[in-house]
Design a protein around this motif. Structure first.
Motif, short mmCIF file in Angstrom:
data_model
loop_
_atom_site.label_atom_id
_atom_site.label_comp_id
_atom_site.label_asym_id
_atom_site.label_seq_id
_atom_site.Cartn_x
_atom_site.Cartn_y
_atom_site.Cartn_z
N GLN A 1 -7.11 6.71 0.06
CA GLN A 1 -6.41 5.55 0.64
C GLN A 1 -5.86 4.60 -0.43
N GLN A 2 -6.62 4.41 -1.49
CA GLN A 2 -6.16 3.50 -2.54
C GLN A 2 -4.89 4.03 -3.21
N ALA B 1 -2.78 6.17 -1.89
CA ALA B 1 -1.72 6.16 -0.88
C ALA B 1 -1.11 4.77 -0.75
N GLN B 2 -1.95 3.75 -0.73
CA GLN B 2 -1.45 2.39 -0.61
C GLN B 2 -0.62 2.01 -1.84
N GLN B 3 -1.04 2.47 -3.01
CA GLN B 3 -0.27 2.20 -4.23
C GLN B 3 1.11 2.87 -4.16
N LYS B 4 1.13 4.09 -3.64
CA LYS B 4 2.41 4.81 -3.52
C LYS B 4 3.31 4.15 -2.47
N ILE B 5 2.74 3.65 -1.40
CA ILE B 5 3.52 2.94 -0.39
C ILE B 5 4.12 1.67 -0.99
N LYS B 6 3.32 0.97 -1.80
CA LYS B 6 3.81 -0.23 -2.47
C LYS B 6 4.96 0.13 -3.42
N GLU B 7 4.79 1.19 -4.19
CA GLU B 7 5.84 1.65 -5.10
C GLU B 7 7.09 2.03 -4.31
#
Length: 75
Positions: free
Chosen positions: A46-47, A49-55
């Motif tokens: 999840q961490q 994935a969230q970083q990739k969504i932010k990017e």
């Protein structure tokens, strides 16, 4: 004509600026993340994935700003 010469020079500068921002690279990276997001195991970490969504959101915002400006200049 002088106007055509000036317009050509301006379009060249716009292309240079786009290169500095690496819009093509950003678009490629955005596509990579979008493809990763479609994988069934994307949310397993999840961490990450969230970083990739932010990017992805940052890339999209940059491209959404730059692309219309570049297109209007070329029109």
């Amino acid at each position: 004509s002088d106007l055509e010469t000036q317009l050509g020079a301006m379009l060249e500068r716009i292309d240079v600026i786009g290169g500095v921002f690496d819009c093509a690279g950003k678009a490629t990276r955005l596509k990579e993340i979008e493809d990763e997001q479609l994988q069934s195991d994307f949310w397993n970490d999840q961490q990450a994935a969230q970083q990739k969504i932010k990017e992805m959101n940052t890339l999209r915002a940059t491209l959404d700003l730059w692309n219309p400006l570049s297109q209007r200049a070329k029109d």
